[in-house]
Scaffold this active site. Structure first.
Site, PDB file in Angstrom:
ATOM      1  N   ARG A  48       0.828  -1.218   0.000  1.00  0.00           N
ATOM      2  CA  ARG A  48       0.000   0.000   0.000  1.00  0.00           C
ATOM      3  C   ARG A  48       0.857   1.260   0.000  1.00  0.00           C
ATOM      4  NH1 ARG A  48      -3.368  -0.056   4.936  1.00  0.00           N
ATOM      5  NH2 ARG A  48      -1.545  -1.179   5.669  1.00  0.00           N
ATOM      6  N   ASN A  91      -6.410  -2.376   1.986  1.00  0.00           N
ATOM      7  CA  ASN A  91      -6.493  -3.824   2.072  1.00  0.00           C
ATOM      8  C   ASN A  91      -7.956  -4.246   2.174  1.00  0.00           C
ATOM      9  OD1 ASN A  91      -3.712  -4.133   2.092  1.00  0.00           O
ATOM     10  ND2 ASN A  91      -3.551  -4.292   4.298  1.00  0.00           N
TER      11      ASN A  91
END
Length: 99
Positions: free
Chosen positions: A28, A46
């Site tokens: 990320r 996520n």
């Protein structure tokens, strides 16, 4: 009415789901850094199934660069597949966030 002239101000939206080993590997934050480098707005987060959702908005060439990077094999972890669709940008993001 003004026509579409294909200028850099034509923003697009990428909605992508990234599958593979992409959680807990810095994916990320890598994506956020790449998107900011390209001047894009959006978010990466996520999902419960182990995949990562990426939404990015900006000029089409830069959005496609991000998509190419997601598919490149140079990301953290191991990307098995990227499902994506492009649409017109909605303009609701200020910056790029990892959640």
């Amino acid at each position: 009415m003004a026509g579409h002239d294909g200028s850099a101000s034509d923003s697009v939206r990428l909605d992508a789901r990234v599958f593979g080993v992409v959680q807990g590997v810095g994916f990320r934050f890598w994506t956020m850094g790449k998107a900011e480098e390209l001047g894009l707005t959006g978010e990466v987060k996520n999902l419960d199934d182990g995949s990562v959702a990426v939404v990015a908005e900006g000029p089409e060439p830069q959005v496609r660069d991000l998509l190419d990077w997601l598919n490149s094999g140079r990301t953290p972890g191991r990307v098995e597949r990227v499902d994506n669709e492009m649409s017109a940008a909605e303009g609701r993001f200020r910056g790029f966030n990892a959640r």
